[in-house]
Design a protein around this motif. Structure first.
Motif, PDB file in Angstrom:
ATOM      1  N   ASP A   1       0.836  -1.213   0.000  1.00  0.00           N
ATOM      2  CA  ASP A   1       0.000   0.000   0.000  1.00  0.00           C
ATOM      3  C   ASP A   1       0.866   1.257   0.000  1.00  0.00           C
ATOM      4  OD1 ASP A   1      -2.328  -1.442   0.190  1.00  0.00           O
ATOM      5  OD2 ASP A   1      -2.611  -1.092   2.337  1.00  0.00           O
TER       6      ASP A   1
ATOM      7  N   ILE B   1       2.488   1.835  -3.301  1.00  0.00           N
ATOM      8  CA  ILE B   1       1.536   2.377  -4.290  1.00  0.00           C
ATOM      9  C   ILE B   1       1.362   3.894  -4.067  1.00  0.00           C
ATOM     10  CG2 ILE B   1      -0.888   2.315  -5.052  1.00  0.00           C
ATOM     11  CD1 ILE B   1      -0.846  -0.731  -4.178  1.00  0.00           C
TER      12      ILE B   1
ATOM     13  N   TYR C   1      -5.151   1.972  -6.426  1.00  0.00           N
ATOM     14  CA  TYR C   1      -4.540   2.682  -7.565  1.00  0.00           C
ATOM     15  C   TYR C   1      -5.402   3.905  -7.912  1.00  0.00           C
ATOM     16  CZ  TYR C   1      -3.301  -2.294  -8.007  1.00  0.00           C
ATOM     17  OH  TYR C   1      -2.959  -3.594  -7.757  1.00  0.00           O
TER      18      TYR C   1
ATOM     19  N   TYR D   1       0.436 -11.087  -4.831  1.00  0.00           N
ATOM     20  CA  TYR D   1       0.082 -12.520  -4.704  1.00  0.00           C
ATOM     21  C   TYR D   1       0.902 -13.423  -5.627  1.00  0.00           C
ATOM     22  CZ  TYR D   1      -3.947 -10.580  -2.317  1.00  0.00           C
ATOM     23  OH  TYR D   1      -4.753  -9.892  -1.452  1.00  0.00           O
TER      24      TYR D   1
ATOM     25  N   SER E   1       4.796  -7.757  -1.724  1.00  0.00           N
ATOM     26  CA  SER E   1       4.370  -7.583  -0.327  1.00  0.00           C
ATOM     27  C   SER E   1       4.897  -8.709   0.558  1.00  0.00           C
ATOM     28  CB  SER E   1       2.839  -7.602  -0.287  1.00  0.00           C
ATOM     29  OG  SER E   1       2.392  -7.624   1.035  1.00  0.00           O
TER      30      SER E   1
ATOM     31  N   SER F   1       3.133  -9.283   3.224  1.00  0.00           N
ATOM     32  CA  SER F   1       1.928  -9.549   4.020  1.00  0.00           C
ATOM     33  C   SER F   1       1.333 -10.930   3.787  1.00  0.00           C
ATOM     34  CB  SER F   1       0.835  -8.523   3.685  1.00  0.00           C
ATOM     35  OG  SER F   1       1.267  -7.239   4.014  1.00  0.00           O
ATOM     36  N   LYS F   2       1.466 -11.439   2.564  1.00  0.00           N
ATOM     37  CA  LYS F   2       0.686 -12.623   2.181  1.00  0.00           C
ATOM     38  C   LYS F   2       1.450 -13.914   2.448  1.00  0.00           C
ATOM     39  CE  LYS F   2      -2.202  -9.522   0.848  1.00  0.00           C
ATOM     40  NZ  LYS F   2      -3.385  -9.231   1.648  1.00  0.00           N
TER      41      LYS F   2
END
Ligand SMILES: Cc1ncc(COP(=O)(O)O)c(C=O)c1O
Length: 365
Positions: A95, A98, A122, A196, A224, A226-227
């Protein structure tokens, strides 16, 4: 306050980001305990022991500012990915990448091409910067690359491509994506959000970093922690792009946007391949379970290249999500994404997946 006078006209045009409901919120609202959250694509396995050890170890350093440009993590990523340290920027989650990118590149009246059904951030940052999001059509649940090409004008600054795409879980086929990239002018930045990508099937992984390293320097790749690494609460992600762009991002980004905790934990997990392989194996097996059960229900769903699955319920998604919520399972209705009959379900632990699938079956039968 007259917010219309005080507010940035770009910010005033944005819509609020609606995250998945919090577990505690739902437990309080419905008087439930042990609510299961399958709404935000968090990792069902949590973080690795290496991450937890690094977290504890950094406790003595909490009073110290972090390195403002996360040199150590960038150096390690550069080594792992085969690019240069000055081609990498770190932020507080994908995030943050971006946002920093948007601030660095978009100005008034610039156009940014964004597929109609995709990750909403976005559009938000483009609007904040007073640029113009140009929405492109979908082909069913798939981003239509040809429509993206048709939507390019002399004002196009960037194309935002989420691959694999959230919320559909679909990914472009490698050859098609590479052919598409070859048709975009080098003057246009192609932003590929690969939050992802670790979950994608090999034929859906365009090896974007190799393309970038091979000279396609109008790419900007977003990743990321995070995943796959289960570090959503830590907030760390990165971007890979041309050194001049990274240098510009570093001029405008908040100086200490990556905490000392985030940098150390990310460093600790970078080479944690066994952990990653175990997660991928589990997710793969659980997705097969979903496909089997959804086929039995004769429902439409998207074969997923992520850790979630999009299901077309054929009914009002908001209503069915609420019914599932009352049973203690939080999932994501995709109404806000422009898919009013679809739900997005994060692949959870085996027993949670079974619980969801049974509850869902009972409700729609
Ligand atoms: C496509 C996509 N990009 C970026 C993000 C943000 O990830 P992070 O947690 O690293 O900020 C998400 C989060 O769900 C996402 O789905």
């Amino acid at each position: 306050m007259d917010i219309k006078r005080i507010g940035n006209p770009g910010a005033l045009k944005t819509s609020v980001y609606v995250p998945g409901k919090l577990k505690v919120e739902v437990e309080r609202e419905f008087g439930l305990s042990n609510v299961i959250k399958m709404a935000s694509n968090e990792s069902a396995d949590g973080a690795s022991n290496l991450a937890k050890d690094a977290y504890l170890k950094i406790a003595d350093q909490l009073h110290v500012y972090p390195d403002s440009i996360s040199r150590e993590l960038r150096q390690e990523l550069a080594r792992k990915l085969g690019c240069e340290i000055d081609q990498i920027t770190i932020s507080n989650g994908a995030d943050g990448v971006i946002y920093n990118l948007g601030m660095a590149i978009v100005s008034e009246d610039d156009e940014a091409v964004i597929p109609e059904i995709t990750f909403p951030l976005y559009e938000t940052i483009v609007k904040v910067m007073r640029g113009r999001p140009v929405k492109t059509k979908m082909k069913g649940f798939r981003i239509d690359l040809q429509d993206i090409l048709r939507s390019i004008t002399p004002k196009t600054k960037a194309i935002f491509l989420c691959n694999p795409n959230n919320p559909t879980g679909d990914a472009q086929r490698k050859e098609e994506l590479i052919a598409f990239l070859g048709q975009v002018s080098k003057d246009i930045l192609v932003v590929i959000d690969e939050a992802y990508i670790d979950f994608a099937a090999p034929d859906a992984d365009p090896q974007s970093i190799a393309l970038f390293n091979g000279g396609m320097d109008n790419l900007f790749i977003i990743r990321s922690f995070s995943k796959i690494y289960g570090l959503a609460g830590v907030r760390v992600g990165y971007g890979i792009g041309h050194e001049d762009l990274i240098s510009l991002i570093h001029r405008i980004k908040p100086p200490f946007n990556v905490s000392i905790v985030a940098e150390s934990v990310a460093l600790a997990v970078l080479e944690n391949n066994n952990f990653v392989d175990k997660i991928l194996e589990e997710i793969h097996q659980e997705k097969e379970l979903y496909y089997k059960r959804l086929d039995e229900l004769q429902l439409t769903y998207v074969k997923s290249h992520t850790n979630f699955i999009l299901i077309d319920t054929g009914r009002d998604a908001a209503q069915i999500s609420r019914q599932i919520l009352k049973k203690g399972i939080i999932i994501r209705p995709c109404t806000g994404f422009g898919l009013p009959t679809c739900i997005r379900v994060t692949i959870g632990k085996h027993e949670d997946n079974l619980n969801f699938l049974d509850t869902f079956k009972e409700l729609i039968s």
